[in-house]
Design a protein around this motif. Structure first.
Motif, PDB file in Angstrom:
ATOM      1  N   TYR A  12       0.852  -1.292  -0.137  1.00 40.47           N
ATOM      2  CA  TYR A  12      -0.049  -0.076  -0.196  1.00 40.47           C
ATOM      3  C   TYR A  12       0.735   1.310  -0.063  1.00 40.47           C
ATOM      4  CZ  TYR A  12      -3.446  -3.415   1.246  1.00 40.47           C
ATOM      5  OH  TYR A  12      -4.428  -4.485   1.431  1.00 40.47           O
ATOM      6  N   THR A  25      -7.508  -5.698   6.432  1.00 40.53           N
ATOM      7  CA  THR A  25      -9.163  -6.040   6.247  1.00 40.53           C
ATOM      8  C   THR A  25      -9.362  -4.841   5.347  1.00 40.53           C
ATOM      9  OG1 THR A  25      -9.702  -5.047   8.274  1.00 40.53           O
ATOM     10  CG2 THR A  25      -9.162  -7.406   8.714  1.00 40.53           C
ATOM     11  N   ASP A  26     -10.762  -5.293   4.908  1.00 39.50           N
ATOM     12  CA  ASP A  26     -11.376  -4.070   4.160  1.00 39.50           C
ATOM     13  C   ASP A  26     -11.663  -2.880   5.174  1.00 39.50           C
ATOM     14  OD1 ASP A  26     -11.506  -5.726   1.927  1.00 39.50           O
ATOM     15  OD2 ASP A  26     -13.831  -5.999   2.519  1.00 39.50           O
ATOM     16  N   ALA A  27     -11.705  -2.970   6.507  1.00 34.61           N
ATOM     17  CA  ALA A  27     -12.263  -1.799   7.092  1.00 34.61           C
ATOM     18  C   ALA A  27     -10.676  -1.178   7.464  1.00 34.61           C
ATOM     19  CB  ALA A  27     -12.540  -2.416   8.632  1.00 34.61           C
ATOM     20  N   GLN A  28      -9.709  -1.940   7.610  1.00 33.52           N
ATOM     21  CA  GLN A  28      -8.342  -1.355   7.896  1.00 33.52           C
ATOM     22  C   GLN A  28      -7.914  -0.568   6.536  1.00 33.52           C
ATOM     23  OE1 GLN A  28      -6.287  -5.233   8.972  1.00 33.52           O
ATOM     24  NE2 GLN A  28      -5.388  -3.940  10.743  1.00 33.52           N
ATOM     25  N   GLU A  29      -8.280  -1.093   5.546  1.00 30.76           N
ATOM     26  CA  GLU A  29      -7.912  -0.485   4.095  1.00 30.76           C
ATOM     27  C   GLU A  29      -8.512   0.934   4.088  1.00 30.76           C
ATOM     28  OE1 GLU A  29      -7.385  -1.401  -0.508  1.00 30.76           O
ATOM     29  OE2 GLU A  29      -7.834  -3.290   0.960  1.00 30.76           O
ATOM     30  N   ALA A  30      -9.877   1.021   4.424  1.00 30.99           N
ATOM     31  CA  ALA A  30     -10.611   2.053   4.294  1.00 30.99           C
ATOM     32  C   ALA A  30     -10.105   3.102   5.074  1.00 30.99           C
ATOM     33  CB  ALA A  30     -11.930   1.710   4.611  1.00 30.99           C
ATOM     34  N   THR A  88      -4.635   5.780   1.272  1.00 30.89           N
ATOM     35  CA  THR A  88      -3.973   5.240   0.069  1.00 30.89           C
ATOM     36  C   THR A  88      -4.143   5.905  -1.189  1.00 30.89           C
ATOM     37  OG1 THR A  88      -5.664   3.828  -0.299  1.00 30.89           O
ATOM     38  CG2 THR A  88      -4.217   2.647   1.128  1.00 30.89           C
TER      39      THR A  88
END
Length: 127
Positions: free
Chosen positions: A4, A103-108, A112
């Protein structure tokens, strides 16, 4: 595991986002008198958490803080000894690279950006 590329407005914003993604914590200085412990308070007082000096600590083993990046302007400058060198200017933002399974929540929660065509730094094994 994915790479990322992160870009926040400043260092504090980057660390705050990493904290929101459960990838960083504040290590509080126990010697700072502003960092009281819950047991230092009376029974009626509510502890609001430490408020004094701290340092950020990454919970990821693969966080590469780059910070401010610079690009050449196309102008040439000359130092006091007569040596020419390219003039540079700061690129907006505070940058980092992260290699992690998120996780999707972490990425959100993370600021990025799309992978740059010519990364400033990259992980060993990345193309």
């Amino acid at each position: 595991m994915a790479t990322y590329y992160l870009k926040a407005t400043d260092e504090q914003a980057l660390w705050t986002a990493l904290e929101a993604a459960d990838l960083a914590v504040k290590d509080y200085d126990p010697e700072d008198p502003l960092n009281s412990r819950p047991d230092d308070l009376g029974m009626e007082e509510e502890w609001g958490g430490p408020t004094g000096a701290y340092e950020w600590r990454s919970l990821s083993n693969m966080l590469d803080i780059i910070g401010t990046m610079y690009r050449e302007t196309g102008n040439t400058l000359t130092d006091d000894e007569g040596n020419d060198y390219p003039e540079t200017e700061a690129i907006s933002g505070y940058h980092a690279n992260l290699r992690e399974v998120l996780t999707d929540a972490q990425e959100a929660a993370l600021p990025t950006v799309t992978a740059p065509a010519t990364p400033y730094r990259k992980w060993a094994g990345d193309q």
